[in-house]
Design a protein around this motif. Structure first.
Motif, PDB file in Angstrom:
ATOM      1  N   ASP A   1      41.780  30.563  32.883  1.00 25.31           N
ATOM      2  CA  ASP A   1      41.665  29.998  34.229  1.00 25.31           C
ATOM      3  C   ASP A   1      42.716  30.611  35.148  1.00 25.31           C
ATOM      4  O   ASP A   1      42.498  30.743  36.349  1.00 25.31           O
ATOM      5  CB  ASP A   1      41.837  28.482  34.187  1.00 25.31           C
ATOM      6  CG  ASP A   1      41.867  27.867  35.583  1.00 25.31           C
ATOM      7  OD1 ASP A   1      40.848  27.995  36.295  1.00 25.31           O
ATOM      8  OD2 ASP A   1      42.911  27.283  35.962  1.00 25.31           O
ATOM      9  N   ASP A   2      43.846  31.016  34.586  1.00 24.57           N
ATOM     10  CA  ASP A   2      44.924  31.657  35.345  1.00 24.57           C
ATOM     11  C   ASP A   2      44.535  33.107  35.632  1.00 24.57           C
ATOM     12  O   ASP A   2      44.361  33.914  34.712  1.00 24.57           O
ATOM     13  CB  ASP A   2      46.223  31.596  34.538  1.00 24.57           C
ATOM     14  CG  ASP A   2      47.426  32.071  35.335  1.00 24.57           C
ATOM     15  OD1 ASP A   2      47.440  33.258  35.735  1.00 24.57           O
ATOM     16  OD2 ASP A   2      48.366  31.277  35.527  1.00 24.57           O
ATOM     17  N   LEU A   3      44.410  33.457  36.899  1.00 23.47           N
ATOM     18  CA  LEU A   3      43.947  34.792  37.279  1.00 23.47           C
ATOM     19  C   LEU A   3      44.910  35.880  36.829  1.00 23.47           C
ATOM     20  O   LEU A   3      44.484  36.958  36.390  1.00 23.47           O
ATOM     21  CB  LEU A   3      43.745  34.856  38.795  1.00 23.47           C
ATOM     22  CG  LEU A   3      43.192  36.173  39.360  1.00 23.47           C
ATOM     23  CD1 LEU A   3      41.841  36.508  38.741  1.00 23.47           C
ATOM     24  CD2 LEU A   3      43.078  36.099  40.884  1.00 23.47           C
TER      25      LEU A   3
ATOM     26  N   VAL B   1      46.413  41.415  44.790  1.00 27.61           N
ATOM     27  CA  VAL B   1      45.523  40.390  45.330  1.00 27.61           C
ATOM     28  C   VAL B   1      45.834  39.037  44.699  1.00 27.61           C
ATOM     29  O   VAL B   1      45.884  38.006  45.387  1.00 27.61           O
ATOM     30  CB  VAL B   1      44.050  40.779  45.091  1.00 27.61           C
ATOM     31  CG1 VAL B   1      43.128  39.629  45.490  1.00 27.61           C
ATOM     32  CG2 VAL B   1      43.689  42.027  45.877  1.00 27.61           C
ATOM     33  N   ALA B   2      46.042  39.026  43.364  1.00 29.14           N
ATOM     34  CA  ALA B   2      46.369  37.771  42.693  1.00 29.14           C
ATOM     35  C   ALA B   2      47.670  37.185  43.232  1.00 29.14           C
ATOM     36  O   ALA B   2      47.792  35.966  43.404  1.00 29.14           O
ATOM     37  CB  ALA B   2      46.475  38.000  41.185  1.00 29.14           C
ATOM     38  N   GLY B   3      48.644  38.045  43.512  1.00 23.34           N
ATOM     39  CA  GLY B   3      49.893  37.576  44.095  1.00 23.34           C
ATOM     40  C   GLY B   3      49.699  37.004  45.486  1.00 23.34           C
ATOM     41  O   GLY B   3      50.312  35.996  45.846  1.00 23.34           O
ATOM     42  N   SER B   4      48.838  37.634  46.274  1.00 15.27           N
ATOM     43  CA  SER B   4      48.537  37.122  47.616  1.00 15.27           C
ATOM     44  C   SER B   4      47.873  35.743  47.535  1.00 15.27           C
ATOM     45  O   SER B   4      48.183  34.841  48.318  1.00 15.27           O
ATOM     46  CB  SER B   4      47.626  38.097  48.361  1.00 15.27           C
ATOM     47  OG  SER B   4      48.275  39.339  48.587  1.00 15.27           O
ATOM     48  N   LEU B   5      46.962  35.588  46.582  1.00 12.91           N
ATOM     49  CA  LEU B   5      46.310  34.290  46.396  1.00 12.91           C
ATOM     50  C   LEU B   5      47.314  33.232  45.948  1.00 12.91           C
ATOM     51  O   LEU B   5      47.293  32.093  46.431  1.00 12.91           O
ATOM     52  CB  LEU B   5      45.183  34.416  45.372  1.00 12.91           C
ATOM     53  CG  LEU B   5      43.949  35.198  45.830  1.00 12.91           C
ATOM     54  CD1 LEU B   5      43.039  35.505  44.643  1.00 12.91           C
ATOM     55  CD2 LEU B   5      43.180  34.422  46.895  1.00 12.91           C
ATOM     56  N   LYS B   6      48.202  33.608  45.031  1.00 15.89           N
ATOM     57  CA  LYS B   6      49.188  32.638  44.547  1.00 15.89           C
ATOM     58  C   LYS B   6      50.175  32.258  45.645  1.00 15.89           C
ATOM     59  O   LYS B   6      50.609  31.099  45.722  1.00 15.89           O
ATOM     60  CB  LYS B   6      49.932  33.225  43.348  1.00 15.89           C
ATOM     61  CG  LYS B   6      50.831  32.216  42.643  1.00 15.89           C
ATOM     62  CD  LYS B   6      51.407  32.770  41.359  1.00 15.89           C
ATOM     63  CE  LYS B   6      52.241  31.717  40.649  1.00 15.89           C
ATOM     64  NZ  LYS B   6      52.797  32.214  39.364  1.00 15.89           N
TER      65      LYS B   6
ATOM     66  N   ARG C   1      49.475  31.932  48.722  1.00 16.30           N
ATOM     67  CA  ARG C   1      48.787  31.020  49.617  1.00 16.30           C
ATOM     68  C   ARG C   1      48.590  29.643  48.992  1.00 16.30           C
ATOM     69  O   ARG C   1      48.844  28.610  49.624  1.00 16.30           O
ATOM     70  CB  ARG C   1      47.419  31.603  50.019  1.00 16.30           C
ATOM     71  CG  ARG C   1      47.517  32.764  50.995  1.00 16.30           C
ATOM     72  CD  ARG C   1      46.221  33.563  51.012  1.00 16.30           C
ATOM     73  NE  ARG C   1      46.174  34.542  52.089  1.00 16.30           N
ATOM     74  CZ  ARG C   1      46.835  35.686  52.104  1.00 16.30           C
ATOM     75  NH1 ARG C   1      47.614  36.003  51.072  1.00 16.30           N
ATOM     76  NH2 ARG C   1      46.742  36.522  53.126  1.00 16.30           N
ATOM     77  N   PHE C   2      48.118  29.626  47.742  1.00 12.30           N
ATOM     78  CA  PHE C   2      47.704  28.367  47.131  1.00 12.30           C
ATOM     79  C   PHE C   2      48.735  27.780  46.179  1.00 12.30           C
ATOM     80  O   PHE C   2      48.543  26.679  45.662  1.00 12.30           O
ATOM     81  CB  PHE C   2      46.374  28.569  46.393  1.00 12.30           C
ATOM     82  CG  PHE C   2      45.271  29.051  47.292  1.00 12.30           C
ATOM     83  CD1 PHE C   2      44.712  28.218  48.251  1.00 12.30           C
ATOM     84  CD2 PHE C   2      44.803  30.351  47.207  1.00 12.30           C
ATOM     85  CE1 PHE C   2      43.709  28.661  49.086  1.00 12.30           C
ATOM     86  CE2 PHE C   2      43.801  30.813  48.043  1.00 12.30           C
ATOM     87  CZ  PHE C   2      43.247  29.964  48.993  1.00 12.30           C
ATOM     88  N   GLY C   3      49.830  28.528  45.926  1.00 10.24           N
ATOM     89  CA  GLY C   3      50.876  28.000  45.071  1.00 10.24           C
ATOM     90  C   GLY C   3      50.538  27.998  43.596  1.00 10.24           C
ATOM     91  O   GLY C   3      51.272  27.428  42.790  1.00 10.24           O
ATOM     92  N   THR C   4      49.440  28.622  43.227  1.00  7.91           N
ATOM     93  CA  THR C   4      49.003  28.655  41.836  1.00  7.91           C
ATOM     94  C   THR C   4      48.081  29.847  41.629  1.00  7.91           C
ATOM     95  O   THR C   4      47.464  30.341  42.583  1.00  7.91           O
ATOM     96  CB  THR C   4      48.259  27.362  41.462  1.00  7.91           C
ATOM     97  OG1 THR C   4      47.799  27.439  40.112  1.00  7.91           O
ATOM     98  CG2 THR C   4      47.054  27.135  42.365  1.00  7.91           C
ATOM     99  N   ALA C   5      48.003  30.299  40.374  1.00  7.26           N
ATOM    100  CA  ALA C   5      47.053  31.360  40.023  1.00  7.26           C
ATOM    101  C   ALA C   5      45.810  30.785  39.353  1.00  7.26           C
ATOM    102  O   ALA C   5      44.956  31.541  38.896  1.00  7.26           O
ATOM    103  CB  ALA C   5      47.722  32.379  39.102  1.00  7.26           C
ATOM    104  N   SER C   6      45.697  29.462  39.304  1.00 11.14           N
ATOM    105  CA  SER C   6      44.530  28.811  38.704  1.00 11.14           C
ATOM    106  C   SER C   6      43.303  29.028  39.579  1.00 11.14           C
ATOM    107  O   SER C   6      43.301  28.662  40.772  1.00 11.14           O
ATOM    108  CB  SER C   6      44.789  27.315  38.532  1.00 11.14           C
ATOM    109  OG  SER C   6      43.595  26.630  38.224  1.00 11.14           O
ATOM    110  N   MET C   7      42.257  29.591  39.004  1.00 12.98           N
ATOM    111  CA  MET C   7      41.038  29.837  39.770  1.00 12.98           C
ATOM    112  C   MET C   7      40.375  28.522  40.180  1.00 12.98           C
ATOM    113  O   MET C   7      39.788  28.429  41.257  1.00 12.98           O
ATOM    114  CB  MET C   7      40.078  30.713  38.962  1.00 12.98           C
ATOM    115  CG  MET C   7      40.582  32.132  38.780  1.00 12.98           C
ATOM    116  SD  MET C   7      39.403  33.233  37.944  1.00 12.98           S
ATOM    117  CE  MET C   7      39.568  32.662  36.245  1.00 12.98           C
ATOM    118  N   ALA C   8      40.476  27.505  39.336  1.00  7.37           N
ATOM    119  CA  ALA C   8      39.890  26.207  39.671  1.00  7.37           C
ATOM    120  C   ALA C   8      40.607  25.580  40.860  1.00  7.37           C
ATOM    121  O   ALA C   8      39.975  24.979  41.743  1.00  7.37           O
ATOM    122  CB  ALA C   8      39.952  25.285  38.460  1.00  7.37           C
TER     123      ALA C   8
END
Length: 347
Positions: A151-153, A200-205, A207-214
């Motif tokens: 689940d962790d990107l 990209v994964a770092g950019s998402l984390k 923003r959302f404070g997590t690497a969890s895709m859910a």
């Protein structure tokens, strides 16, 4: 070659807590494996020097099986090959974005570079080559199943690196011209593609404070379209879509295994080939799953939704350009090894 990768004290950047303990554990494991692998490599190189009377690579031929095994194990840690890979997922998931990019794009290449450099000059490499091929093939399969369960990107991308390096290991084990060209191309392509994925994964984390895709929610196409597009481009490049950089290293590795090469037996080479083909299917499955989980579907708006900024656009544009250029013009690298063969066919 030395560089420092710092691990945040917690998974969210604070101090103390279970996140800090996990980050320290990841850093300690990374250090132990790296130092241990380097120690084995140093002993192997000293043995080569004593056997051959020189530390010049061109004069490093040795009949010592022990030296070949030690060099093999040292570079296997850095590649990494199964079962010496266990430091990688935690190191990637706990490291900051720049650390993950450096690990994927630079550090892992020390292993493949070492194999490419030493394998032609070690006279006993033939004895360890089958183990290199099988370790690479097993890593492709094992990492494929591991990725599908993530689940962790960032962990998914980390496990995918083990599989991609497995293709390079199979190619190197053949000791053929096609195999060495495939390993070099695959290593360069992996640095670009996986570096882009981690960015990209770092950019998402961020923003959302997590690497969890859910936790990120679905429907990034509708929420942050350019961020979603760059993720999907990197993902399909990583799964080996023709026309992108990830394709050529994998397909040439398969060709090298099919043609057996100079040192592998037919059963070993074709077993590795069969497992690698299954691994390609698994890679496609887990990246399509990741795309469906975070890019497609009904958008679930989040207060942290924010598309790419200027600096992110600049970095990702450079990486995307490299992925496209190598995918459409593989002769830039292949012509260095196969000027009258695959370089012409690729164009």
């Amino acid at each position: 070659m030395w560089f420092v990768i710092t691990f945040p004290s917690t998974s969210s950047g604070g101090k103390g807590g279970s996140g800090g303990a996990e980050a320290r554990r990841a850093a300690t494991t990374f250090l132990l494996f790296t130092v241990g692998g380097s120690a084995l490599l140093l002993v192997g190189i000293v043995m080569i020097g004593l056997d051959g009377g020189s530390l010049q690579v061109a004069d490093a031929s040795t009949g010592s099986l022990a030296a070949a095994v030690l060099v093999f194990l040292g570079f296997a840690v850095k590649t990494p090959l199964v079962p010496l890979h266990t430091w990688l997922p935690d190191a990637h998931s706990k490291a900051p974005t720049v650390g993950s990019v450096l690990l994927a794009a630079v550090f892992l290449k020390l292993g493949t570079y070492g194999f490419i450099l030493f394998s032609p000059v070690l006279s006993r490499f033939d004895d360890v080559a089958p183990y290199l091929a099988i370790a690479g093939a097993v890593g492709i399969i094992w990492s494929g199943f591991a990725c599908y369960a993530q689940d962790d990107l960032k962990r998914l991308i980390a496990y995918s690196s083990i599989g991609h390096m497995g293709f390079a290991a199979i190619a190197i084990s053949t000791q053929s011209t096609v195999g060495l060209a495939a390993a070099v191309f695959g290593s360069v392509a992996h640095g670009l593609v996986t570096g882009m994925l981690f960015f990209v994964a770092g950019s998402l984390k961020d923003r959302f404070g997590t690497a969890s895709m859910a936790a990120m929610g679905r429907g990034l196409y509708g929420r942050t379209p350019w961020l979603a597009v760059t993720f999907v481009l990197a993902a399909v490049a990583s799964l080996g879509l023709p026309g992108l950089a990830g394709f050529w290293g994998e397909v040439l590795s398969l060709r090298a295994a099919y043609e057996i090469g100079d040192v592998l037996t037919k059963p070993v080479a074709w077993t590795a080939l069969g497992l690698a083909v299954i691994g390609i299917a698994l890679t496609t499955a887990y990246f399509i799953r990741a795309i469906r989980l975070i890019a497609q579907g009904e958008p679930t708006p989040h207060e942290a939704d924010r598309d790419l900024g200027r600096r992110e656009v600049l970095v990702l544009a450079v990486l995307a350009l490299g992925v496209l250029v190598l995918g459409l013009g593989p002769g830039l690298i292949l012509d260095l090894y196969l000027p009258f063969q695959l370089g012409e066919i690729a164009r």
